[in-house]
Design a protein around this motif. Structure first.
Motif, PDB file in Angstrom:
ATOM      1  N   GLY A  47       0.821  -1.215   0.000  1.00 58.58           N
ATOM      2  CA  GLY A  47       0.000   0.000   0.000  1.00 58.58           C
ATOM      3  C   GLY A  47       0.849   1.256   0.000  1.00 58.58           C
ATOM      4  O   GLY A  47       0.537   2.229  -0.697  1.00 58.58           O
ATOM      5  N   CYS A  48       1.938   1.240   0.763  1.00 59.15           N
ATOM      6  CA  CYS A  48       2.869   2.375   0.772  1.00 59.15           C
ATOM      7  C   CYS A  48       3.469   2.594  -0.608  1.00 59.15           C
ATOM      8  O   CYS A  48       3.538   3.732  -1.098  1.00 59.15           O
ATOM      9  CB  CYS A  48       3.986   2.152   1.782  1.00 59.15           C
ATOM     10  SG  CYS A  48       3.501   2.242   3.492  1.00 59.15           S
ATOM     11  N   VAL A  49       3.878   1.512  -1.237  1.00 53.49           N
ATOM     12  CA  VAL A  49       4.464   1.613  -2.573  1.00 53.49           C
ATOM     13  C   VAL A  49       3.434   2.154  -3.562  1.00 53.49           C
ATOM     14  O   VAL A  49       3.749   2.996  -4.406  1.00 53.49           O
ATOM     15  CB  VAL A  49       5.017   0.244  -3.021  1.00 53.49           C
ATOM     16  CG1 VAL A  49       5.389   0.255  -4.488  1.00 53.49           C
ATOM     17  CG2 VAL A  49       6.216  -0.137  -2.172  1.00 53.49           C
ATOM     18  N   ALA A  50       2.197   1.699  -3.447  1.00 59.27           N
ATOM     19  CA  ALA A  50       1.149   2.168  -4.350  1.00 59.27           C
ATOM     20  C   ALA A  50       0.900   3.666  -4.193  1.00 59.27           C
ATOM     21  O   ALA A  50       0.752   4.389  -5.188  1.00 59.27           O
ATOM     22  CB  ALA A  50      -0.129   1.385  -4.108  1.00 59.27           C
ATOM     23  N   VAL A  51       0.879   4.143  -2.950  1.00 58.23           N
ATOM     24  CA  VAL A  51       0.655   5.572  -2.711  1.00 58.23           C
ATOM     25  C   VAL A  51       1.812   6.396  -3.273  1.00 58.23           C
ATOM     26  O   VAL A  51       1.603   7.429  -3.914  1.00 58.23           O
ATOM     27  CB  VAL A  51       0.461   5.841  -1.202  1.00 58.23           C
ATOM     28  CG1 VAL A  51       0.486   7.322  -0.900  1.00 58.23           C
ATOM     29  CG2 VAL A  51      -0.833   5.229  -0.716  1.00 58.23           C
ATOM     30  N   VAL A  52       3.030   5.940  -3.059  1.00 56.86           N
ATOM     31  CA  VAL A  52       4.198   6.672  -3.556  1.00 56.86           C
ATOM     32  C   VAL A  52       4.222   6.677  -5.079  1.00 56.86           C
ATOM     33  O   VAL A  52       4.483   7.721  -5.710  1.00 56.86           O
ATOM     34  CB  VAL A  52       5.503   6.071  -2.980  1.00 56.86           C
ATOM     35  CG1 VAL A  52       6.725   6.638  -3.679  1.00 56.86           C
ATOM     36  CG2 VAL A  52       5.579   6.327  -1.484  1.00 56.86           C
ATOM     37  N   LEU A  53       3.943   5.538  -5.701  1.00 53.20           N
ATOM     38  CA  LEU A  53       3.931   5.489  -7.164  1.00 53.20           C
ATOM     39  C   LEU A  53       2.827   6.345  -7.754  1.00 53.20           C
ATOM     40  O   LEU A  53       3.014   6.975  -8.796  1.00 53.20           O
ATOM     41  CB  LEU A  53       3.809   4.050  -7.642  1.00 53.20           C
ATOM     42  CG  LEU A  53       5.045   3.176  -7.438  1.00 53.20           C
ATOM     43  CD1 LEU A  53       4.771   1.762  -7.914  1.00 53.20           C
ATOM     44  CD2 LEU A  53       6.255   3.756  -8.140  1.00 53.20           C
TER      45      LEU A  53
END
Length: 61
Positions: A47-53
């Motif tokens: 989820g963190c990676v998705a938000v950053v991307l």
């Protein structure tokens, strides 16, 4: 030159909300990882990676 205060407040609110969501997801991931639960930890970090991307895609495109 005029400042659009309403737009500035909208950007501030969105930034604050996304920051809180990102930090919360990261903290949940760390807590899950420290307690030995790998699946929730991976989901939180994903989820963190998705938000950053998503944020990067907004900047680039």
């Amino acid at each position: 030159m005029t400042i659009k205060w309403e737009a500035l407040l909208q950007v501030f609110g969105a930034t604050l909300l996304v920051t809180l969501v990102l930090v919360t997801l990261f903290v949940f991931g760390i807590r899950a990882l420290s307690s030995g639960k790998k699946v929730p930890a991976v989901a939180s970090f994903a989820g963190c990676v998705a938000v950053v991307l998503y944020g990067l895609s907004l900047i680039v495109f």
